[in-house]
Design a protein around this motif. Structure first.
Motif, short mmCIF file in Angstrom:
data_model
loop_
_atom_site.label_atom_id
_atom_site.label_comp_id
_atom_site.label_asym_id
_atom_site.label_seq_id
_atom_site.Cartn_x
_atom_site.Cartn_y
_atom_site.Cartn_z
N GLY A 199 7.58 44.48 57.35
CA GLY A 199 6.76 45.47 56.69
C GLY A 199 7.00 45.52 55.19
N ARG A 200 6.25 46.39 54.55
CA ARG A 200 6.34 46.53 53.10
C ARG A 200 7.55 47.38 52.71
NH1 ARG A 200 0.60 48.92 51.63
NH2 ARG A 200 1.29 50.28 53.35
N PRO A 201 8.06 47.21 51.50
CA PRO A 201 9.15 48.08 51.03
C PRO A 201 8.68 49.53 50.95
CG PRO A 201 8.94 46.12 49.64
CD PRO A 201 7.74 46.13 50.54
N VAL A 202 9.56 50.44 51.26
CA VAL A 202 9.22 51.86 51.25
C VAL A 202 9.17 52.35 49.80
CG1 VAL A 202 10.26 52.20 53.50
CG2 VAL A 202 11.64 52.55 51.46
N GLY A 203 8.27 53.28 49.54
CA GLY A 203 8.20 53.89 48.22
C GLY A 203 9.30 54.93 48.04
N PHE A 204 9.82 55.00 46.85
CA PHE A 204 10.91 55.95 46.58
C PHE A 204 10.81 56.40 45.13
CE2 PHE A 204 15.28 57.05 45.37
CZ PHE A 204 15.56 57.98 46.34
N ASP A 205 10.70 57.71 44.94
CA ASP A 205 10.60 58.32 43.61
C ASP A 205 11.88 59.09 43.33
OD1 ASP A 205 9.99 59.79 41.30
OD2 ASP A 205 7.86 59.87 41.81
N GLN A 229 -0.19 62.42 57.81
CA GLN A 229 -0.64 62.46 56.41
C GLN A 229 0.27 63.35 55.56
OE1 GLN A 229 -4.78 63.59 56.39
NE2 GLN A 229 -5.44 61.71 57.42
N ILE A 230 1.57 63.21 55.78
CA ILE A 230 2.57 63.93 55.00
C ILE A 230 3.24 62.93 54.06
CG2 ILE A 230 4.70 65.28 55.08
CD1 ILE A 230 3.95 66.19 57.86
N LYS A 231 3.09 63.13 52.78
CA LYS A 231 3.78 62.29 51.82
C LYS A 231 5.28 62.54 51.94
CE LYS A 231 -0.05 62.38 48.53
NZ LYS A 231 -0.47 62.73 47.14
N HIS A 232 6.07 61.51 51.76
CA HIS A 232 7.51 61.69 51.97
C HIS A 232 8.30 60.83 50.99
CE1 HIS A 232 6.01 58.48 54.64
NE2 HIS A 232 7.16 57.86 54.39
N THR A 233 9.46 61.33 50.65
CA THR A 233 10.44 60.62 49.83
C THR A 233 11.76 60.65 50.58
OG1 THR A 233 9.31 61.26 47.79
CG2 THR A 233 11.58 60.49 47.60
N ILE A 234 12.04 59.58 51.30
CA ILE A 234 13.25 59.49 52.12
C ILE A 234 14.00 58.23 51.70
CG2 ILE A 234 14.16 59.26 54.46
CD1 ILE A 234 11.71 60.70 55.49
N ALA A 235 15.24 58.41 51.37
CA ALA A 235 16.06 57.27 50.94
C ALA A 235 16.24 56.28 52.09
CB ALA A 235 17.41 57.77 50.44
N GLU A 236 16.23 54.99 51.75
CA GLU A 236 16.36 53.93 52.75
C GLU A 236 17.79 53.41 52.76
OE1 GLU A 236 13.94 49.90 54.07
OE2 GLU A 236 14.23 50.35 51.94
N PRO A 237 18.48 53.42 53.88
CA PRO A 237 19.85 52.88 53.94
C PRO A 237 19.86 51.37 53.70
CG PRO A 237 19.36 54.26 55.85
CD PRO A 237 18.07 54.02 55.16
N ARG A 238 21.00 50.87 53.32
CA ARG A 238 21.14 49.43 53.08
C ARG A 238 20.91 48.63 54.34
NH1 ARG A 238 26.58 48.94 49.25
NH2 ARG A 238 25.76 50.12 47.44
N SER A 239 21.33 49.15 55.48
CA SER A 239 21.16 48.41 56.73
C SER A 239 19.69 48.22 57.06
CB SER A 239 21.87 49.15 57.87
OG SER A 239 21.36 50.48 58.00
N GLU A 240 18.86 49.26 56.85
CA GLU A 240 17.43 49.14 57.11
C GLU A 240 16.78 48.19 56.12
OE1 GLU A 240 15.34 52.77 57.40
OE2 GLU A 240 16.63 53.61 58.96
N ARG A 241 17.21 48.26 54.86
CA ARG A 241 16.64 47.36 53.86
C ARG A 241 16.97 45.91 54.18
NH1 ARG A 241 19.42 48.86 49.80
NH2 ARG A 241 18.17 50.73 49.39
#
Length: 287
Positions: A232-238, A209-221
């Motif tokens: 899965g769903r796209p990751v949230g990024f602020d 239950q730790i909120k996180h903002t981690i950039a997603e690499p192009r390869s993972e996307r």
């Protein structure tokens, strides 16, 4: 310096107690931070701090026995009680430390093969030394709080990736309470760069239950999009929250202002761990 010494004195083992193992710490304690700040060889520590071997042996013993870690945890507990830890936003990152040539070649207990000449190894796999582009390096994986102070860290060989080390570093985070209660082990929010991104890490942070903002690499996307619904769903990024990731970079920069941290001179990994812990202690002692 006097204020730092006054806060540190009650936490030192055997300080001022009759019949204790160490009756006076002041001279030696001044010599250890001198080496930490300047990175000079132990033999070149000025004689005003006492015999160099005593200064080095005190640091080695306290690193092996976990004394520096205990002092750091005590300082974290007092800082948490005084509400000086920024739990609302923590950051995780790593930094490589070039190893001096004298840091390699620790002795090994491997059995000698009869009839073959024994050559000392360049480095041991359990001593936190690894090969990278710059030669022998060690890597410090660090969790820093919003006030630009370290909370937990680990030492690994320099060629290891950051993503597999996220969970072990977060499991080292444990700030005890001065009153009753369990130690605090989870920040409210965690930020990290692309090197920390993985499905395993995101699942672990969700379970905790730790909120996180981690950039997603192009390869993972691209891999997620290729798998369709199974990805899965796209990751949230602020982007606004992600700008605060520089706080942990400032923390690493403050640690590497100590020359004995920026360059690893210690041959054994547990001694270098104590060196980094002492640098973290100095940062927490500063007003």
């Amino acid at each position: 310096m006097h204020a730092e010494r006054a806060r540190l004195a009650p936490l030192l083992p055997g300080d001022g107690r009759p019949g204790g193992r160490w009756s006076v710490h002041r001279t030696v304690i001044n010599g250890i931070p001198f080496h930490l700040r300047t990175g000079v060889p132990w033999r070149d520590v000025p004689s005003q701090y006492g015999p160099w071997k005593t200064v080095h042996e005190r640091h080695r013993r306290w690193s092996a026995g976990g004394t520096w870690d205990k002092i750091l945890r005590s300082l974290l507990a007092h800082a948490d009680a005084e509400d000086r830890i920024g739990w609302s936003m923590a950051g995780i990152d790593s930094t490589s430390c070039r190893a001096h040539q004298h840091a390699a070649g620790a002795r090994t207990n491997a059995p000698r093969i009869p009839g073959r000449r024994a050559f000392p190894p360049r480095h041991r796999p359990d001593e936190g030394l690894g090969r990278s582009r710059g030669g022998l390096t060690s890597k410090i994986h660090l969790v820093g709080e919003g006030g630009r102070h370290p909370l937990a860290f680990s030492i690994t060989p320099g060629q290891l990736d950051d993503a597999p080390q996220l969970v072990p570093v977060l499991e080292r985070l444990s700030v005890p309470r001065l009153t009753t209660g369990r130690p605090r082990t989870r920040p409210d929010h965690l930020s990290g760069d692309k090197a920390c991104s993985s499905r395993r890490n995101r699942s672990y942070l969700r379970r905790c239950q730790i909120k996180h903002t981690i950039a997603e690499p192009r390869s993972e996307r691209a891999n997620r999009q290729r798998r369709g619904r199974g990805g899965g769903r796209p990751v949230g990024f602020d982007k606004v929250i992600y700008k605060r990731r520089n706080e942990v970079e400032h923390t690493i920069n403050s640690l590497k202002n100590f020359r004995a941290v920026a360059t690893r001179y210690d041959k054994r990994a547990y001694v270098f761990h104590g060196t980094v812990a002492l640098a973290a202690i100095r940062l927490w002692l500063r007003p």
